[in-house]
Design a protein around this motif. Structure first.
Motif, PDB file in Angstrom:
ATOM      1  N   ILE A   4      -6.221   3.832 -17.755  1.00  0.00           N
ATOM      2  CA  ILE A   4      -5.692   3.070 -18.890  1.00  0.00           C
ATOM      3  C   ILE A   4      -4.289   2.612 -18.535  1.00  0.00           C
ATOM      4  O   ILE A   4      -3.479   3.404 -18.029  1.00  0.00           O
ATOM      5  CB  ILE A   4      -5.660   3.920 -20.180  1.00  0.00           C
ATOM      6  N   SER A   5      -3.978   1.357 -18.800  1.00  0.00           N
ATOM      7  CA  SER A   5      -2.631   0.815 -18.635  1.00  0.00           C
ATOM      8  C   SER A   5      -2.257   0.124 -19.937  1.00  0.00           C
ATOM      9  O   SER A   5      -2.960  -0.781 -20.392  1.00  0.00           O
ATOM     10  CB  SER A   5      -2.572  -0.177 -17.471  1.00  0.00           C
ATOM     11  N   ALA A   6      -1.123   0.566 -20.510  1.00  0.00           N
ATOM     12  CA  ALA A   6      -0.685   0.009 -21.791  1.00  0.00           C
ATOM     13  C   ALA A   6       0.837  -0.059 -21.786  1.00  0.00           C
ATOM     14  O   ALA A   6       1.509   0.919 -22.123  1.00  0.00           O
ATOM     15  CB  ALA A   6      -1.182   0.859 -22.960  1.00  0.00           C
ATOM     16  N   SER A  51       0.501   4.942 -19.219  1.00  0.00           N
ATOM     17  CA  SER A  51      -0.711   4.863 -18.414  1.00  0.00           C
ATOM     18  C   SER A  51      -1.367   6.230 -18.367  1.00  0.00           C
ATOM     19  O   SER A  51      -0.739   7.256 -18.645  1.00  0.00           O
ATOM     20  CB  SER A  51      -0.383   4.377 -16.992  1.00  0.00           C
ATOM     21  N   GLU A  63     -11.976   3.271 -25.183  1.00  0.00           N
ATOM     22  CA  GLU A  63     -11.490   2.171 -26.025  1.00  0.00           C
ATOM     23  C   GLU A  63     -10.503   2.676 -27.072  1.00  0.00           C
ATOM     24  O   GLU A  63      -9.467   2.043 -27.325  1.00  0.00           O
ATOM     25  CB  GLU A  63     -12.679   1.478 -26.700  1.00  0.00           C
ATOM     26  N   THR A 109      -7.213   3.533 -25.408  1.00  0.00           N
ATOM     27  CA  THR A 109      -6.517   2.330 -24.962  1.00  0.00           C
ATOM     28  C   THR A 109      -5.779   1.677 -26.129  1.00  0.00           C
ATOM     29  O   THR A 109      -4.607   1.304 -26.008  1.00  0.00           O
ATOM     30  CB  THR A 109      -7.514   1.334 -24.344  1.00  0.00           C
ATOM     31  N   GLN A 110      -6.457   1.546 -27.262  1.00  0.00           N
ATOM     32  CA  GLN A 110      -5.805   0.969 -28.435  1.00  0.00           C
ATOM     33  C   GLN A 110      -4.652   1.841 -28.911  1.00  0.00           C
ATOM     34  O   GLN A 110      -3.576   1.343 -29.268  1.00  0.00           O
ATOM     35  CB  GLN A 110      -6.822   0.782 -29.560  1.00  0.00           C
ATOM     36  N   ALA A 138      -3.002  -5.294 -28.121  1.00  0.00           N
ATOM     37  CA  ALA A 138      -3.096  -6.650 -27.559  1.00  0.00           C
ATOM     38  C   ALA A 138      -1.722  -7.181 -27.174  1.00  0.00           C
ATOM     39  O   ALA A 138      -1.584  -7.893 -26.168  1.00  0.00           O
ATOM     40  CB  ALA A 138      -3.761  -7.579 -28.575  1.00  0.00           C
ATOM     41  N   LYS A 184      -0.803  -5.893 -23.951  1.00  0.00           N
ATOM     42  CA  LYS A 184      -1.896  -6.154 -22.997  1.00  0.00           C
ATOM     43  C   LYS A 184      -2.499  -4.857 -22.464  1.00  0.00           C
ATOM     44  O   LYS A 184      -2.677  -4.665 -21.264  1.00  0.00           O
ATOM     45  CB  LYS A 184      -1.403  -7.022 -21.850  1.00  0.00           C
ATOM     46  N   GLU A 234      -5.172  -2.277 -21.384  1.00  0.00           N
ATOM     47  CA  GLU A 234      -6.479  -2.477 -20.783  1.00  0.00           C
ATOM     48  C   GLU A 234      -6.957  -1.176 -20.144  1.00  0.00           C
ATOM     49  O   GLU A 234      -6.173  -0.257 -19.915  1.00  0.00           O
ATOM     50  CB  GLU A 234      -6.422  -3.592 -19.726  1.00  0.00           C
ATOM     51  N   ASN A 235      -8.256  -1.119 -19.883  1.00  0.00           N
ATOM     52  CA  ASN A 235      -8.822   0.056 -19.233  1.00  0.00           C
ATOM     53  C   ASN A 235      -9.828  -0.387 -18.181  1.00  0.00           C
ATOM     54  O   ASN A 235     -10.251  -1.545 -18.155  1.00  0.00           O
ATOM     55  CB  ASN A 235      -9.465   0.993 -20.260  1.00  0.00           C
ATOM     56  N   ASP A 236     -10.193   0.550 -17.350  1.00  0.00           N
ATOM     57  CA  ASP A 236     -11.140   0.288 -16.264  1.00  0.00           C
ATOM     58  C   ASP A 236     -12.255   1.315 -16.368  1.00  0.00           C
ATOM     59  O   ASP A 236     -12.068   2.490 -16.037  1.00  0.00           O
ATOM     60  CB  ASP A 236     -10.426   0.395 -14.919  1.00  0.00           C
TER      61      ASP A 236
END
Length: 635
Positions: free
Chosen positions: A45-47, A51, A92, A95-96, A608, A611, A613-615
């Motif tokens: 996760i990168s936010a 991270s 998810e 990440t949010q 958002a 930005k 996001e996750n992998d």
């Protein structure tokens, strides 16, 4: 050498190389030049500035798995959760959450250190049961048991504070339009008139006994619910001794270990004392004089507005401040020390009890030493077997030959599912890694030796695989017949209700239709939507009456064996004077629901904005799975 490089830099060859390098950067965008991009752990996760790497995600997901196991009361593997897509849902949500927290911190929502410290000091587990005061030692022990560092705990409290602070502000600023409450109150107080009758199973007819062909078709239709899972027969190679077989420990070994660890096994001198820390030497001297004058350390500290810190039966090595340790253990007898310069302020130490050192005796610690030596010998024996097993396998021995050669054991488990349960429903007492490993093999496959932790090693061989299959018809005939009859009865009942409702829609009077099937016509006026009315009339009648416009016909399910068919005759709106007070009473609840929705939107918007996001592929790798899930077999 340097002059040679300088001459080369001025040459036409160096200029040519620079041109080629510039062209390559224009073509590739410079992406190929980042030779360090793939080194180090990748983030799941990168936010923003937050991270989660693979190790942390694995640890967090293990805690999720543990919580689910506790809730369900049965073992749950990582693969079970991945099959249910739990890893994606968790990914998810995290990440949010991290995205929102990163945005909130950047926006300036930053709780001070004193706020976090105050929250930590309110947790009962961190307080001494004797004094009722915050205990640093209990704090450290509780964090160690939870596998947390103080920094991690403070971050959790800080994040929780940010979320609560934002939610409180959002709730305080949200204003619900009055029309929302008015609409709900109007609906609640609205009155309706209607007529209806019940359609029973006897009116619709009942299904007969199904044939084998009908049951077989029904079985195939419901194969997803009735199909048995894949079962496997496993040979588990265990390298430990069989139960009851213990490694022999000689008396000479015990004595040798005792002599080696005699000092460590002995109890050092322990003292019970109280430390009072003052901001300056004069105040500390006054506290020391008050204690010598007969006051208790607690009373002297309270009189000076200071906080005493008790230490019960504490060895010198456990006192982290060297100055305080010297003062506490420098007194020849219970008493009060002079003020000493501690790490923070000046400390006075009041010693109340001294327990002398207790040298260890062989008989007192013999059993503990025997268990220690036996455990070491068993771990060495297991590791030696593992090494010799791997050597034998590499030399071309079969599994059975290698097992016999090293003295390992083979435990056979027949017809076990991926969740560790047998076909009969019994849970196999084996580490979850056994089944995770077994389901990564094909039939006849043998795994490498796997470390299950706590000195346990195993290898597994898949002896047989039974693919998912439908049960024989005779085995499920009784339950299948019952389900088929119920389905057919429901179909007949629905068809009859639709037929009677169709006659009413065609213009036939509802009373005449009810009389034609021998049903009682029910007539109600002034019906409102509330629990009491639903209990008296039934959910089917209430849903039908309030689900249609004036003059429309309804056919609703009333129970497993009945429908209601009727018509809504009249709709009467409530008086505004009755709606207003009800609307005001329900506005706070509507506002809370509205704020909850706004909070969800805010979390998503914060993620958002930074930005986040996750992998999923990296997350799967962190869980020990292939980056991409296996493709489903073609039908």
């Amino acid at each position: 050498m340097i002059s040679m490089f300088r001459n080369f830099a001025k040459s036409k060859w160096a200029m040519g190389l620079l041109v080629l390098l510039a062209l390559s950067l224009l073509i590739t965008g410079g992406t190929q030049m980042d030779v360090f991009a793939n080194l180090g752990p990748r983030n799941v996760i990168s936010a923003g500035d937050r991270s989660v790497d693979q190790a942390q995600f694995r640890a967090d997901f293990e805690r999720v798995r543990g919580n689910i196991e506790q809730q369900q009361g049965r073992p749950v593997t990582i693969q079970n959760l991945v099959d249910e897509n739990v890893h994606v849902q968790y990914l998810e949500s995290q990440t949010q959450r991290l995205g929102f927290l990163a945005w909130a911190w950047k926006a300036g929502i930053r709780p001070g250190q004193e706020v976090i410290a105050k929250q930590i000091r309110q947790i009962p587990a961190f307080f001494s049961e004797i004094t009722g005061k915050f205990d640093e030692e209990r704090y450290a022990q509780a964090l160690a048991q939870a596998n947390l560092t103080p920094e991690q705990l403070e971050r959790e409290f800080r994040d929780e504070y940010i979320q609560r602070h934002y939610a409180a502000a959002l709730f305080a600023g949200a204003r619900t339009p009055r029309i929302y409450g008015a609409l709900i109150a109007t609906q609640a107080l609205e009155q309706r008139d209607g007529r209806w009758f019940r359609v029973t199973q006897d009116m619709a007819g009942r299904a007969g006994t199904p044939t084998d062909a009908q049951l077989t078709a029904f079985l195939n239709e419901n194969g997803d619910q009735l199909r048995r899972p894949e079962l496997r027969t496993l040979s588990i190679i265990v390298f430990g001794n069989a139960p009851g077989q213990e490694v022999e420990v000689t008396d000479a070994q015990v004595r040798e270990r005792f002599e080696f660890r005699k000092d460590a096994l002995s109890l050092p001198e322990r003292r019970t004392f109280t430390v009072i820390t003052a901001p300056n030497q004069q105040q500390a001297q006054s506290v020391a004089q008050a204690i010598r004058g007969g006051q208790s350390p607690e009373a002297a500290a309270q009189a000076a507005g200071l906080q005493p810190t008790p230490f019960a039966e504490t060895p010198r090595a456990a006192v982290t401040d060297a100055a305080i340790a010297g003062a506490a253990f420098g007194l020849a007898a219970p008493g009060v020390s002079n003020p000493v310069q501690a790490r923070v302020g000046f400390a006075v130490v009041a010693v109340s009890a001294i327990l002398p050192a207790e040298p260890a005796t062989l008989e007192g610690v013999r059993e503990a030493i025997v268990q220690e030596l036996r455990g070491e010998a068993e771990r060495k024996l297991v590791f030696d077997r593992v090494q010799r097993f791997e050597t034998a396998r590499n030399a071309g021995r079969t599994v059975d030959q290698a097992v016999a050669e090293v003295g390992a054991r083979v435990l056979t488990v027949a017809d076990v599912g991926r969740d560790g349960r047998t076909a009969a429903g019994a849970q196999v007492n084996a580490p979850p890694q056994v089944f995770e490993t077994a389901w990564s093999l094909s039939q006849g496959g043998v795994s490498d030796v796997v470390d299950a932790g706590n000195g346990q090693y195993f290898a597994v061989r898949v002896d047989a695989i039974k693919p998912p299959s439908l049960p024989p018809l005779d085995e499920v005939r009784e339950n299948l017949t019952r389900a088929w009859v119920q389905r057919e009865n429901n179909r007949l009942l629905r068809a009859k209700a639709d037929e009677l409702a169709g006659r009413v829609r065609a213009g036939e009077n509802v009373a005449a239709v009810a009389q034609s099937v021998g049903a009682e016509l029910i007539v109600r006026t002034g019906v409102q939507q509330d629990e009491e009315t639903q209990t008296a009339l039934g959910a089917g009648a209430l849903n039908g009456l309030f689900g249609q416009a004036k003059g429309q016909v309804f056919a609703e399910v009333d129970s497993e064996t009945a429908f209601v068919v009727g018509v809504t005759d009249a709709i009467r709106a409530p008086a505004p004077a009755l709606v207003a007070p009800v609307a005001e009473r329900i506005r706070p609840r509507v506002g809370q629901d509205l704020t909850n929705g706004l909070g969800d939107l805010a979390i998503a918007a914060g993620g958002a904005r930074v930005k986040a996001e996750n992998d999923v592929g990296t997350a799967r790798e962190a869980l020990g799975l292939p980056r991409e899930p296996a493709a489903a077999p073609a039908k």
